[in-house]
Scaffold this motif. Structure first.
Motif, PDB file in Angstrom:
ATOM      1  N   VAL A 255     -24.426  -7.523 -84.218  1.00 22.13           N
ATOM      2  CA  VAL A 255     -23.002  -7.572 -84.492  1.00 22.13           C
ATOM      3  C   VAL A 255     -22.318  -6.365 -83.866  1.00 22.13           C
ATOM      4  O   VAL A 255     -22.958  -5.348 -83.575  1.00 22.13           O
ATOM      5  CB  VAL A 255     -22.716  -7.637 -86.006  1.00 22.13           C
ATOM      6  CG1 VAL A 255     -23.266  -8.929 -86.600  1.00 22.13           C
ATOM      7  CG2 VAL A 255     -23.321  -6.429 -86.721  1.00 22.13           C
ATOM      8  N   HIS A 256     -21.014  -6.474 -83.690  1.00 23.58           N
ATOM      9  CA  HIS A 256     -20.247  -5.436 -82.989  1.00 23.58           C
ATOM     10  C   HIS A 256     -19.040  -5.034 -83.819  1.00 23.58           C
ATOM     11  O   HIS A 256     -18.428  -5.849 -84.489  1.00 23.58           O
ATOM     12  CB  HIS A 256     -19.791  -5.980 -81.620  1.00 23.58           C
ATOM     13  CG  HIS A 256     -18.820  -5.086 -80.923  1.00 23.58           C
ATOM     14  ND1 HIS A 256     -17.446  -5.226 -81.069  1.00 23.58           N
ATOM     15  CD2 HIS A 256     -19.010  -4.027 -80.095  1.00 23.58           C
ATOM     16  CE1 HIS A 256     -16.842  -4.301 -80.344  1.00 23.58           C
ATOM     17  NE2 HIS A 256     -17.757  -3.562 -79.745  1.00 23.58           N
ATOM     18  N   ALA A 257     -18.725  -3.720 -83.778  1.00 29.38           N
ATOM     19  CA  ALA A 257     -17.524  -3.219 -84.432  1.00 29.38           C
ATOM     20  C   ALA A 257     -16.758  -2.358 -83.441  1.00 29.38           C
ATOM     21  O   ALA A 257     -17.348  -1.634 -82.627  1.00 29.38           O
ATOM     22  CB  ALA A 257     -17.882  -2.398 -85.667  1.00 29.38           C
ATOM     23  N   ASP A 258     -15.429  -2.437 -83.530  1.00 27.99           N
ATOM     24  CA  ASP A 258     -14.600  -1.617 -82.635  1.00 27.99           C
ATOM     25  C   ASP A 258     -14.601  -0.154 -83.058  1.00 27.99           C
ATOM     26  O   ASP A 258     -14.521   0.740 -82.216  1.00 27.99           O
ATOM     27  CB  ASP A 258     -13.168  -2.143 -82.626  1.00 27.99           C
ATOM     28  CG  ASP A 258     -13.057  -3.469 -81.882  1.00 27.99           C
ATOM     29  OD1 ASP A 258     -13.970  -3.780 -81.088  1.00 27.99           O
ATOM     30  OD2 ASP A 258     -12.064  -4.182 -82.100  1.00 27.99           O
ATOM     31  N   TYR A 259     -14.695   0.087 -84.384  1.00 23.92           N
ATOM     32  CA  TYR A 259     -14.592   1.455 -84.892  1.00 23.92           C
ATOM     33  C   TYR A 259     -15.715   1.715 -85.902  1.00 23.92           C
ATOM     34  O   TYR A 259     -15.968   0.879 -86.792  1.00 23.92           O
ATOM     35  CB  TYR A 259     -13.227   1.678 -85.550  1.00 23.92           C
ATOM     36  CG  TYR A 259     -12.083   1.421 -84.600  1.00 23.92           C
ATOM     37  CD1 TYR A 259     -11.680   2.399 -83.691  1.00 23.92           C
ATOM     38  CD2 TYR A 259     -11.406   0.196 -84.599  1.00 23.92           C
ATOM     39  CE1 TYR A 259     -10.641   2.173 -82.805  1.00 23.92           C
ATOM     40  CE2 TYR A 259     -10.366  -0.047 -83.721  1.00 23.92           C
ATOM     41  CZ  TYR A 259      -9.988   0.941 -82.817  1.00 23.92           C
ATOM     42  OH  TYR A 259      -8.964   0.704 -81.939  1.00 23.92           O
ATOM     43  N   TRP A 260     -16.335   2.866 -85.777  1.00 23.68           N
ATOM     44  CA  TRP A 260     -17.513   3.176 -86.615  1.00 23.68           C
ATOM     45  C   TRP A 260     -17.417   4.622 -87.090  1.00 23.68           C
ATOM     46  O   TRP A 260     -17.278   5.556 -86.304  1.00 23.68           O
ATOM     47  CB  TRP A 260     -18.783   2.949 -85.807  1.00 23.68           C
ATOM     48  CG  TRP A 260     -20.066   3.476 -86.379  1.00 23.68           C
ATOM     49  CD1 TRP A 260     -20.919   4.372 -85.797  1.00 23.68           C
ATOM     50  CD2 TRP A 260     -20.681   3.128 -87.626  1.00 23.68           C
ATOM     51  NE1 TRP A 260     -22.009   4.606 -86.592  1.00 23.68           N
ATOM     52  CE2 TRP A 260     -21.886   3.849 -87.730  1.00 23.68           C
ATOM     53  CE3 TRP A 260     -20.310   2.270 -88.676  1.00 23.68           C
ATOM     54  CZ2 TRP A 260     -22.729   3.740 -88.830  1.00 23.68           C
ATOM     55  CZ3 TRP A 260     -21.160   2.168 -89.774  1.00 23.68           C
ATOM     56  CH2 TRP A 260     -22.347   2.896 -89.849  1.00 23.68           C
ATOM     57  N   MET A 261     -17.495   4.782 -88.451  1.00 24.65           N
ATOM     58  CA  MET A 261     -17.437   6.110 -89.069  1.00 24.65           C
ATOM     59  C   MET A 261     -18.542   6.227 -90.115  1.00 24.65           C
ATOM     60  O   MET A 261     -18.349   5.915 -91.293  1.00 24.65           O
ATOM     61  CB  MET A 261     -16.055   6.323 -89.720  1.00 24.65           C
ATOM     62  CG  MET A 261     -14.918   6.417 -88.724  1.00 24.65           C
ATOM     63  SD  MET A 261     -13.269   6.415 -89.500  1.00 24.65           S
ATOM     64  CE  MET A 261     -13.073   4.643 -89.850  1.00 24.65           C
TER      65      MET A 261
END
Length: 468
Positions: free
Chosen positions: A401-407
């Protein structure tokens, strides 16, 4: 008659001389001429047996201590043998006994070689046993040093001691033995360990002056929202000398720094927190926490020692292995402050406060608690934003899976990110096959401005209001 008397007058001394000469020749038949030297060894009038026996002048090695006591090693115990490797029998046989009288004067020297054999392993073992025995109650040598425990620092004289340098003594004994020497005086051969710094050392005296000047030094330690100040009354007992260098008793320095850690560390401790819509609650620390003050004790100790060594009053910063952003927040949250992310798993909601004002909030989906995934529940704790990145692929998931923003906010992979595969958030979806693997799944429209505003190290508070 007169002729007979005259003849006898000459005959008697001739016969006497001849007898003397012949007797000398007989006596010399198995001895070296009187002017014979084998190397530096005088061999005149000695037999081969005499010379062989004379090679070993002792039946043991004698070791004498500085107080006059002796230890010995029997040559027979180490299989010691010494003999001529040159055929001195042939040299002696080559000396005609009839020429003995003509070789009384002058010096006739022959180059000869000797051969010494012994069991070196046994010798070293014997020496080691003696050294260990003598050193068992020996006094260690000690350098002169500066005693700072009194009202004024003073130089304490060196201690000579009587501890033996075992390696040096062993090498000395072996060298002497190979040269045919069977006695060793430990002190005269320099085989006692010695101090390297004495009270009259110029550098030590200079250091005494330097330490004396430390009485006016004060070091203030900035602990982020708190300070501690130390002066000579605190650190004078920490100071020592290593040779002519200023040094510290690390155990005492470390003890002090540990007391600072006990007093000022907040990592893993219980904090008060103003939960939205609930009020001030107590949140216990957990093993997975990543936020809070945690002192780097080794680095802080070094900083303190360097400040004292400088001889100048100054303020230094404590070194944090894990930092927090504040210490005494006005909202009562201690080190959490008024800029933080708040996540209530029970209410499936997230708030982001900046400088005490709500910047944004949203429903979220937290870790799945339906049992579909093992250990997927979002952990409670007091965390911090560890890093920020975009275009994140979660390669451990299938499908990827892919995310645009990761923190991320904990070291086991939990973090805040968008989840485009969900269209609804909140409620109890996380309990019925609709939760994450532990992360805070957030709408993209919310996570984007949050990402842009967010700073690394911002606190992230995760709790379950249903359990408070």
């Amino acid at each position: 008659m007169k002729k007979n008397k005259k003849f006898l007058f000459w005959l008697i001394p001739v016969v006497a001389f001849a007898a003397f000469y012949i007797i000398g020749a007989i006596v010399s038949s198995n001895k070296f001429w009187g002017n014979t030297y084998l190397g530096e060894k005088k061999a005149g009038f000695m037999t081969v047996a005499d010379l062989n026996n004379d090679l070993v002048s002792s039946d043991s090695i004698t070791i004498t201590t500085k107080d006059g006591a002796t230890e010995s090693i029997k040559l027979s115990d180490i299989g010691y043998k010494s003999e001529y490797s040159t055929d001195i029998q042939a040299i002696q046989k080559g000396q005609s006994p009839m020429l003995w009288l003509f070789n009384l004067a002058g010096k006739k020297t022959y180059d000869v070689q000797t051969k010494t054999t012994y069991d070196e392993a046994k010798l070293k073992s014997e020496i080691s046993d003696i050294v260990n025995n003598l050193n068992s109650n020996a006094v260690e040598p000690a350098n002169a040093y500066i005693d700072t425990s009194k009202s004024e620092p003073v130089i304490v004289e060196a201690v000579e001691g009587n501890k033996i340098d075992g390696d040096k003594l062993q090498n000395t004994i072996i060298s002497d033995l190979n040269s045919g020497v069977f006695s060793v005086d430990i002190e005269q051969s320099g085989c006692y360990l010695k101090p390297t710094v004495y009270a009259d050392n110029a550098e030590l005296k200079s250091l005494l002056s330097t330490i004396s000047e430390l009485k006016d030094v004060k070091v203030t330690i900035d602990l982020t929202g708190a300070t501690e100040t130390i002066d000579v009354d605190t650190f004078k007992n920490w100071i020592t000398t290593d040779g002519t260098e200023l040094s510290f008793k690390d155990d005492l320095v470390n003890e002090y720094v540990s007391s600072l850690a006990d007093k000022y560390n907040t990592y893993g401790t219980t904090r008060k927190f103003p939960a939205t819509g609930i009020g001030l609650v107590s949140l216990p620390g957990t093993a997975r926490d990543t936020y809070g003050f945690k002192l780097d004790k080794d680095a802080t100790a070094e900083a303190i020692k360097n400040a004292i060594k400088s001889g100048e009053s100054q303020t230094i910063e404590a070194v944090w292995d894990n930092p927090a952003l504040t210490r005494n927040a006005a909202n009562g949250s201690g080190d959490i402050g008024d800029t933080y992310v708040e996540i209530d798993v029970s209410r499936q909601h997230m708030w982001y406060y900046v400088d005490g004002s709500l910047y944004l909030d949203t429903d979220v989906r937290t870790g799945d608690e339906s049992g579909r995934y093992k250990d997927a529940a979002t952990p409670s704790g007091i965390f911090r934003i560890l890093s920020k990145s975009t275009d994140k692929y979660f390669l451990l998931f299938q499908p990827v899976v892919h995310a645009d923003y990761w923190m991320p906010f904990d070291w086991e992979g939990c973090g805040i990110h968008d989840a485009s595969w969900f269209t609804t958030f909140g409620g109890e979806l996380y309990k019925t096959n609709g939760g994450s693997h532990g992360c805070i799944n957030t709408p993209l429209s919310i996570v984007k401005p949050m990402y842009e505003k967010m700073k690394v190290n911002t606190p992230v508070i995760v709790y379950r209001s249903a359990q408070l």
